[in-house]
Design a protein around this motif. Structure first.
Motif, short mmCIF file in Angstrom:
data_model
loop_
_atom_site.label_atom_id
_atom_site.label_comp_id
_atom_site.label_asym_id
_atom_site.label_seq_id
_atom_site.Cartn_x
_atom_site.Cartn_y
_atom_site.Cartn_z
N ARG A 66 -5.10 0.32 9.36
CA ARG A 66 -6.33 1.02 9.67
C ARG A 66 -7.51 0.42 8.92
O ARG A 66 -8.64 0.46 9.40
CB ARG A 66 -6.16 2.51 9.29
N THR A 67 -7.28 -0.16 7.76
CA THR A 67 -8.33 -0.80 6.99
C THR A 67 -8.06 -2.29 6.95
O THR A 67 -7.16 -2.75 6.27
CB THR A 67 -8.37 -0.22 5.56
N SER A 68 -8.81 -3.06 7.70
CA SER A 68 -8.56 -4.49 7.80
C SER A 68 -8.86 -5.21 6.50
O SER A 68 -8.28 -6.25 6.21
CB SER A 68 -9.40 -5.08 8.93
N ALA A 69 -9.79 -4.70 5.68
CA ALA A 69 -10.13 -5.36 4.41
C ALA A 69 -8.92 -5.37 3.47
O ALA A 69 -8.61 -6.39 2.85
CB ALA A 69 -11.31 -4.66 3.76
N GLU A 70 -8.23 -4.26 3.37
CA GLU A 70 -7.04 -4.20 2.51
C GLU A 70 -5.93 -5.09 3.04
O GLU A 70 -5.22 -5.74 2.27
CB GLU A 70 -6.57 -2.75 2.39
N ARG A 71 -5.78 -5.14 4.36
CA ARG A 71 -4.75 -6.01 4.95
C ARG A 71 -5.09 -7.48 4.71
O ARG A 71 -4.20 -8.30 4.47
CB ARG A 71 -4.63 -5.72 6.44
N GLY A 143 4.08 -7.55 6.67
CA GLY A 143 3.42 -6.30 7.02
C GLY A 143 4.28 -5.07 6.84
O GLY A 143 3.84 -3.97 7.18
N ASP A 144 5.50 -5.23 6.31
CA ASP A 144 6.32 -4.06 6.02
C ASP A 144 5.76 -3.27 4.84
O ASP A 144 5.82 -2.04 4.82
CB ASP A 144 7.77 -4.47 5.71
#
Length: 257
Positions: A66-71, A143-144
């Motif tokens: 949901r938050t691309s910055a953290e990903r 991504g887990d």
């Protein structure tokens, strides 16, 4: 003929607008003249395109947080840490395999991830140099896991079935570390880690993400320094002289007196 048809269509539209204000159904003549009515079913290409769009959206929901910055930080920092620690983790895995560690070099346990999806969490069976945590970095890149997030729980864990817990736990990836893991040594009651995870889920962002990472790194470095100081003090306090030397020193001191 074409102009007459346009006038007819405009007249039908005006009638439909008046009918909408009075609650009457739209005119069937307008549906025939325009080719599409507001209540008609979409065409096959439109249905196919809508289904493809839904599939792409579901795939994006699974692969992107949901938050691309953290990903993005997970991918950048996780890949860099994985490249740095991969040789040490590989050597440790080979040593544990050669020693025939009970259960094997890797511990495999099911955990619940983003969207309630169950995955197998692989952890190296050692605590030295925090290699057990570093061995989970491939899960971060895939991504887990996230670098920072709630505690990864087993399927059916009662902590995930509390009021409201099911929703926010499915909306966030579990973390390699998090507020509960960072504060685990503070002597707090058993239910406080769940409250810390919930607080992070409600207020998570890049600033809190980086703050928890910095706190985790600082705690790890502090533990290593404390262990090194304890070892140094132990070696300095010990008397490593042979027993004979000790007796000679005592005899010399007595004779001198």
């Amino acid at each position: 003929m074409q102009n007459a048809r346009k006038r007819h269509v405009r007249q039908m539209r005006r009638e439909d607008r008046r009918a909408g204000s009075t609650g009457r159904p739209p005119s069937p003549a307008y549906a025939t003249a325009s080719g599409t009515a507001r209540g008609d079913f979409p065409s096959r290409p439109a249905v196919h395109l809508a289904g493809l769009t839904d599939r792409v959206r579901r795939l994006a929901d699974r692969t992107l947080p949901r938050t691309s910055a953290e990903r993005t930080l997970d991918l950048v920092l996780g890949t860099a840490l994985l490249a740095l620690t991969c040789p040490a983790v590989a050597v440790a895995a080979l040593v544990l395999t050669a020693r025939r560690t009970p259960g094997g070099a890797w511990d495999r346990r099911p955990r619940t991830g983003l969207g309630g999806r169950v995955f197998e969490l692989r952890t190296l069976r050692t605590r030295r140099l925090r290699l057990d945590l570093f061995s989970r970095l491939p899960h971060v890149v895939r991504g887990d896991l996230a670098l920072v997030g709630p505690t990864p729980l087993a399927p059916g864990d009662p902590r995930a079935t509390g009021p409201g817990a099911r929703q926010w736990r499915q909306e966030l990836r579990p973390g390699l570390t998090g507020p509960a893991q960072v504060r685990a040594r503070s002597g707090m009651p058993w239910d406080d880690p769940a409250l810390l995870d919930q607080h992070y889920a409600e207020h998570h962002g890049v600033v809190l993400y980086l703050a928890i990472l910095a706190e985790a790194a600082r705690n790890s470095l502090r533990d290593q320094l404390r262990r090194a100081r304890r070892t140094k003090a132990h070696l300095s306090d010990a008397d490593h002289r042979p027993p004979a030397c000790s007796r000679v020193d005592r005899a010399d001191s007595v004779s001198t007196d």
